[in-house]
Design an enzyme around this catalytic site. Structure first.
Site, PDB file in Angstrom:
ATOM      1  N   HIS A  24      35.172  40.392  27.299  1.00  0.00           N
ATOM      2  CA  HIS A  24      35.724  40.745  28.614  1.00  0.00           C
ATOM      3  C   HIS A  24      36.083  39.521  29.476  1.00  0.00           C
ATOM      4  CE1 HIS A  24      31.777  40.478  30.598  1.00  0.00           C
ATOM      5  NE2 HIS A  24      31.339  41.631  30.192  1.00  0.00           N
ATOM      6  N   HIS A  78      20.701  49.707  28.393  1.00  0.00           N
ATOM      7  CA  HIS A  78      21.866  49.300  29.191  1.00  0.00           C
ATOM      8  C   HIS A  78      23.082  50.050  28.658  1.00  0.00           C
ATOM      9  CE1 HIS A  78      24.743  46.890  31.254  1.00  0.00           C
ATOM     10  NE2 HIS A  78      24.800  45.853  30.454  1.00  0.00           N
ATOM     11  N   GLU A  80      26.331  49.419  29.042  1.00  0.00           N
ATOM     12  CA  GLU A  80      27.589  48.731  28.744  1.00  0.00           C
ATOM     13  C   GLU A  80      27.959  48.923  27.270  1.00  0.00           C
ATOM     14  OE1 GLU A  80      27.962  44.676  30.166  1.00  0.00           O
ATOM     15  OE2 GLU A  80      30.143  44.772  29.932  1.00  0.00           O
ATOM     16  N   ASP A  82      29.094  47.297  24.793  1.00  0.00           N
ATOM     17  CA  ASP A  82      28.689  46.456  23.653  1.00  0.00           C
ATOM     18  C   ASP A  82      27.355  46.925  23.064  1.00  0.00           C
ATOM     19  OD1 ASP A  82      27.800  45.530  26.188  1.00  0.00           O
ATOM     20  OD2 ASP A  82      27.333  43.544  25.400  1.00  0.00           O
ATOM     21  N   HIS A 145      22.258  43.362  33.466  1.00  0.00           N
ATOM     22  CA  HIS A 145      23.456  42.913  34.115  1.00  0.00           C
ATOM     23  C   HIS A 145      24.190  44.034  34.869  1.00  0.00           C
ATOM     24  CE1 HIS A 145      27.797  42.702  32.343  1.00  0.00           C
ATOM     25  NE2 HIS A 145      27.868  42.072  33.473  1.00  0.00           N
ATOM     26  N   ASP A 164      20.301  42.086  28.278  1.00  0.00           N
ATOM     27  CA  ASP A 164      21.207  40.934  28.404  1.00  0.00           C
ATOM     28  C   ASP A 164      20.469  39.654  28.835  1.00  0.00           C
ATOM     29  OD1 ASP A 164      23.605  42.155  27.663  1.00  0.00           O
ATOM     30  OD2 ASP A 164      24.087  42.789  29.689  1.00  0.00           O
ATOM     31  N   HIS A 223      21.634  39.797  22.795  1.00  0.00           N
ATOM     32  CA  HIS A 223      22.648  38.938  22.170  1.00  0.00           C
ATOM     33  C   HIS A 223      21.977  37.639  21.730  1.00  0.00           C
ATOM     34  CE1 HIS A 223      25.958  41.382  23.739  1.00  0.00           C
ATOM     35  NE2 HIS A 223      25.413  41.333  24.929  1.00  0.00           N
TER      36      HIS A 223
HETATM   37 FE1  FEO Z   1      25.985  43.828  29.982  1.00  0.00          FE
HETATM   38 FE2  FEO Z   1      25.597  42.838  26.681  1.00  0.00          FE
HETATM   39  O1  FEO Z   1      26.136  43.958  28.115  1.00  0.00           O
END
Ligand code: FEO
Length: 392
Positions: A24, A78, A80, A82, A145, A164, A223
């Site tokens: 992104h 989360h 999001e 991903d 996040h 995150d 991640h």
């Molecule tokens: Fe805020 Fe890895 O997504």
């Protein structure tokens, strides 16, 4: 496929994305991973899923340990995409699984993304989920996040699944910090923090305070690598970044039309260097803004150069300052410089943008007509010296 075990019965079952180069808008030169974790007890919990195109990797890794259909709980730390875009496929495959999410924000986020009627258990701070001998608890970390973000803590093994927070966009063969090395991981952790978490510094400080009361043997983010040997390094770095601590370093960021603003940037750098202060110099046409922001993170000064175009800033400089403003940098001083033709305007516009980004702007700026002469170049060197003395 070899299993990756964090502790007895606790596995990494995520996916490695070697080829992503833009997340992104954030450059991911080294790829990333979407980490998911499996906890096996009387009940089986899957902590997060992966980005949808990588769902097969998740399924294969889980199936190596237990049939995917045996999963009892899927925890969404989360919403999001991903981490959640393969949720519909995961819920379809694990038919008996209940979905666990943070009350209100998680529930709302899942509804608004997937419009599905899954059986959901909403949790809040301190809620516990007993799997058998082991218990998971949940720690909301709003805005790290997104508003729904939470950590899951495996009480018995002292493993924090931190979402995150503490992550890095880094695809590697190895999964643990001591197998990769801090020299490779920390720059990626800093870049991740700078581009994703910098606006939330105050919340980071609060989150780090909250986590300091918890006995943590391992931090397993969503991640990158898992922290087991360098937990103090990454937690201290987050505390420092969250407070906006900086070092004596100036980052000079500019674009140039016919080379004059570039000459000024180089003369400014010379002045800063002559005082023994670290400097980084970036031409916006040739540099990536998320790499630059990583350098801004711990810099005390940012000097922005723009030629005047149509009485205003160069578009590349405006783009960078728009990005910077959103990231709300803390504790920086800034200044503007640039060349102009018949009428100026860029340096004033840069100063205004820096101010609205929360940067303390130097009273003076440097603006010279067309090509700077020797005396003007010396003024740039002197300005660099003044800035360097102010920040060292
Ligand atoms: Fe805020 Fe890895 O997504």
């Amino acid at each position: 496929m070899s299993k990756v075990q964090l502790a007895k019965g606790v596995y990494w079952v995520g996916a490695i994305d070697w080829n992503i180069r833009n997340f992104h808008g954030y450059s991911t030169h080294l790829g990333t991973t979407y980490n998911a974790y499996l906890v096996i007890d009387d009940k089986i919990a899957l902590i997060d899923t992966v980005k949808a195109p990588f769902f097969d990797q998740l399924v294969d890794r889980v199936n190596e340990i237990v049939p995917f259909a045996d999963i009892d709980f899927i925890i969404s730390n989360h919403v999001e995409m991903d981490h959640s875009s393969s949720l519909p496929m995961a819920m379809e495959k694990a038919k008996k699984a209940k979905l666990i999410t943070l009350e209100k924000f998680g529930e709302n986020g899942l509804n608004k993304h997937f419009h599905c009627k899954w059986e959901t258990i909403a949790v809040k701070e301190g809620s516990e989920l007993k799997l058998g001998k082991r218990t998971l608890t949940f720690i909301p970390t709003p805005m790290l996040h997104w508003p729904d973000s939470m950590c899951t803590y495996l009480i018995d093994d002292k493993i924090l699944f931190s979402m995150d927070a503490f992550g890095q966009h880094l695809a590697t063969t190895r999964r643990f910090d001591d197998e990769v090395g801090l020299d490779i991981i920390m720059p990626q952790a800093a870049k991740y923090y700078a581009n994703i978490l910098m606006p939330f510094g105050d919340l980071i400080v609060k989150a780090v305070d909250k986590l300091s009361g918890i006995d943590i043997k391992m931090i397993a983010p969503s991640h990158g690598i898992i922290w087991r040997s360098h937990i103090n390094d990454i937690v201290s770095a987050y505390a420092s970044w969250g407070k906006g601590e900086s070092v004596a370093k100036a980052v000079i960021i500019y674009d140039t039309m016919w080379g004059s603003t570039e000459k000024m940037a180089q003369a400014l750098a010379e002045g800063v260097i002559s005082e023994g202060v670290e400097v980084k110099l970036y031409n916006l046409t040739r540099s990536d803004k998320s790499d630059i922001i990583k350098e801004v993170l711990d810099a005390r000064a940012i000097l922005i150069g723009s030629p005047t175009l149509n009485n205003g800033m160069f578009p590349s400089v405006a783009d960078f300052l728009c990005y910077l403003k959103g990231l709300k940098p803390k504790g920086k001083i800034g200044a503007a410089f640039g060349s102009y033709g018949w009428a100026g305007g860029a340096t004033k516009a840069v100063q205004q943008e820096l101010q609205s980004a929360g940067v303390e702007v130097a009273d003076s700026s440097l603006a010279f007509k067309f090509v700077p002469v020797k005396e003007e170049m010396q003024k740039c060197v002197d300005f660099g010296i003044t800035i360097a003395r102010r920040i060292k």
